[in-house]
Scaffold this motif. Structure first.
Motif, PDB file in Angstrom:
ATOM      1  N   GLU A 228       0.434  -0.981   0.082  1.00 29.69           N
ATOM      2  CA  GLU A 228      -0.039   0.025  -0.451  1.00 29.69           C
ATOM      3  C   GLU A 228       0.577   0.883  -0.059  1.00 29.69           C
ATOM      4  N   ALA A 229       1.671   1.547   0.944  1.00 27.38           N
ATOM      5  CA  ALA A 229       2.754   2.730   0.848  1.00 27.38           C
ATOM      6  C   ALA A 229       3.226   2.271  -0.286  1.00 27.38           C
ATOM      7  N   ALA A 230       3.683   1.535  -0.673  1.00 25.74           N
ATOM      8  CA  ALA A 230       4.293   1.815  -2.506  1.00 25.74           C
ATOM      9  C   ALA A 230       3.679   2.219  -3.608  1.00 25.74           C
ATOM     10  N   VAL A 231       3.282   1.564  -2.903  1.00 27.07           N
ATOM     11  CA  VAL A 231       0.697   1.836  -4.548  1.00 27.07           C
ATOM     12  C   VAL A 231       0.954   3.618  -4.553  1.00 27.07           C
ATOM     13  N   HIS A 232       0.759   4.302  -3.147  1.00 26.18           N
ATOM     14  CA  HIS A 232       0.252   5.237  -2.282  1.00 26.18           C
ATOM     15  C   HIS A 232       1.682   6.386  -3.089  1.00 26.18           C
ATOM     16  N   ARG A 233       3.162   5.555  -2.953  1.00 25.64           N
ATOM     17  CA  ARG A 233       4.250   6.173  -2.998  1.00 25.64           C
ATOM     18  C   ARG A 233       4.519   6.802  -4.585  1.00 25.64           C
ATOM     19  N   TYR A 234       4.091   6.082  -5.240  1.00 25.91           N
ATOM     20  CA  TYR A 234       4.161   6.706  -7.064  1.00 25.91           C
ATOM     21  C   TYR A 234       3.205   7.090  -7.161  1.00 25.91           C
ATOM     22  N   ALA A 235       1.693   7.790  -7.039  1.00 23.88           N
ATOM     23  CA  ALA A 235       2.048   8.703  -7.382  1.00 23.88           C
ATOM     24  C   ALA A 235       2.164  10.440  -6.651  1.00 23.88           C
ATOM     25  N   ARG A 236       2.895  10.502  -6.173  1.00 28.05           N
ATOM     26  CA  ARG A 236       4.197  11.676  -6.196  1.00 28.05           C
ATOM     27  C   ARG A 236       5.447  11.708  -6.600  1.00 28.05           C
ATOM     28  N   TYR A 237       6.202  10.225  -6.323  1.00 25.64           N
ATOM     29  CA  TYR A 237       7.627   9.730  -6.433  1.00 25.64           C
ATOM     30  C   TYR A 237       7.720   9.619  -8.027  1.00 25.64           C
ATOM     31  N   GLY A 238       6.468   8.506  -8.352  1.00 23.33           N
ATOM     32  CA  GLY A 238       6.580   8.744  -9.917  1.00 23.33           C
ATOM     33  C   GLY A 238       7.666   8.824 -10.974  1.00 23.33           C
ATOM     34  N   HIS A 239       6.943  10.205 -11.043  1.00 27.54           N
ATOM     35  CA  HIS A 239       8.098  10.835 -12.452  1.00 27.54           C
ATOM     36  C   HIS A 239       9.442  10.817 -12.082  1.00 27.54           C
ATOM     37  N   GLY A 240       9.693  10.139 -11.904  1.00 26.66           N
ATOM     38  CA  GLY A 240      11.607  10.479 -11.462  1.00 26.66           C
ATOM     39  C   GLY A 240      11.909   8.839 -11.977  1.00 26.66           C
ATOM     40  N   ALA A 241      11.242   8.043 -12.443  1.00 27.22           N
ATOM     41  CA  ALA A 241      10.805   6.736 -13.131  1.00 27.22           C
ATOM     42  C   ALA A 241      10.202   6.435 -13.544  1.00 27.22           C
ATOM     43  N   PRO A 242       9.144   6.506 -14.028  1.00 30.17           N
ATOM     44  CA  PRO A 242       7.681   5.954 -14.537  1.00 30.17           C
ATOM     45  C   PRO A 242       7.246   4.838 -14.502  1.00 30.17           C
TER      46      PRO A 242
END
Length: 348
Positions: A228-242
């Motif tokens: 859950e934490a990793a999924v949620h974090r992708y929304a904010r940080y996924g742009h670094g390496a989608p």
């Protein structure tokens, strides 16, 4: 011990078996090391009600498939340790696990090999364990078939051939929650190289308390928290390496999906490996700054609508990440799923 409830097979059309049979003459990689995502993506498509899209998607993906490489030297019960982590023996490992799963129940083979393979969870950029997770989910929740058991054999063989232990990182300060632990993972200094160059720079991880669970139930709860934490974090940080950052969520989710097929004694040791994989990807690819999303981003969409967008988009990593996000559920996970559709270039 099996704690999984069997459901109606989501694939009454036989599409998944047809797709897997079509794929099993292909190797697990292309261009020397890039992973073949097709078995994982088609499983996710079928699982989420998009079986009708599978063969069109495979027609698109066909250009990325390579034949299974030539055999190198047979893997046997006597020599498997020297063959572990030898990518020249990808076809030998696949053949070994085909023999193993033909001769005894697949759960027994999985339980024997899970603790041997876990230390190498980062191998193949975590794709082998992810492929195992997709395969096990189908075997647990649908009818067993020859192609589905063979898919597990190929997934285990890929993991064995690409087995790559991470160097033990130094412990940093203890952190209570998975989300805070991922936020506390130090970024590697040089983020210009490929994954091997990045992983080689990892020296220390925060001590997430959930990585050392007291028992099986705590292990399952901790893994769910990490996913859950990793999924949620992708929304904010996924742009670094989608593309690469999806694995921070899909790798631990593969472990979570596999737990019900394993003896409960193996659940707790699985969490530390899943944490190491998620933290390693986070360290290697997370950007310095978080993105700020508009209020209510993605709130008007249902889970089915978001997955339909992922299927139409066609990118394999996006399909698999959205599939994992739907396992988590809830508005923040749907926002992360939509973000992956927007960040990754469409394939179709």
């Amino acid at each position: 011990m099996d704690e999984t409830t069997h459901h109606t097979d989501p694939d009454t059309s036989g599409t998944l078996d047809e797709a897997l049979e079509r794929l099993h003459s292909s190797g697990p990689e292309r261009d020397g090391w890039l992973s073949n995502h097709a078995p994982m993506a088609v499983e996710a498509l079928v699982r989420n009600g998009q079986a009708a899209a599978v063969h069109r998607w495979l027609d698109y993906y066909r250009a990325k498939l390579e034949d299974m490489p030539d055999r190198f030297a047979e893997v046997t019960p006597a020599n498997w340790q020297e063959a572990l982590g030898d990518p020249r023996r990808i076809a030998d490992w696949a053949a070994y696990f085909e023999r193993e799963t033909a001769g005894r129940p697949w759960r027994d083979v999985l339980a024997e090999w899970w603790p041997r393979l876990l230390p190498g969870i980062a191998g193949g950029a975590t794709h082998p364990v992810i492929r195992v997770g997709h395969s096990v989910r189908t075997l647990l929740t649908a009818e067993e078939s020859g192609p589905r058991v063979r898919e597990l054999a190929h997934a285990l063989g890929y993991w064995a051939a690409r087995h790559q232990p991470l160097p033990p990182p130094a412990p940093l300060a203890p952190v209570r929650t998975a989300g805070a632990a991922l936020d506390a993972v130090p970024r590697v200094p040089d983020q210009t190289g490929g994954i091997l160059a990045r992983l080689a720079q990892i020296t220390a991880f925060p001590q997430w308390r959930g990585a050392v669970p007291a028992g099986a139930d705590e292990a399952r709860a901790g893994l769910a928290e990490l996913v859950e934490a990793a999924v949620h974090r992708y929304a904010r940080y996924g742009h670094g390496a989608p593309v690469m950052l999806v694995h921070a969520a899909t790798a631990p989710n593969a472990v979570l999906r596999t737990l019900p097929a394993l003896p409960r004694a193996l659940w707790a040791p699985s969490v530390g490996a899943a944490w190491a994989a998620s933290a390693a990807v986070t360290a290697a690819y997370s950007p310095a700054e978080a993105a700020v999303l508009p209020a209510g981003y993605g709130a008007s969409l249902t889970a089915e609508e978001v997955f339909a967008r992922a299927a139409a988009h066609g990118d394999d990593h996006t399909i698999k990440f959205v599939d994992t996000a739907l396992d988590v559920g809830g508005a923040p996970a749907l926002a992360a799923a939509l973000r992956s559709v927007e960040l990754n270039p469409p394939a179709l």
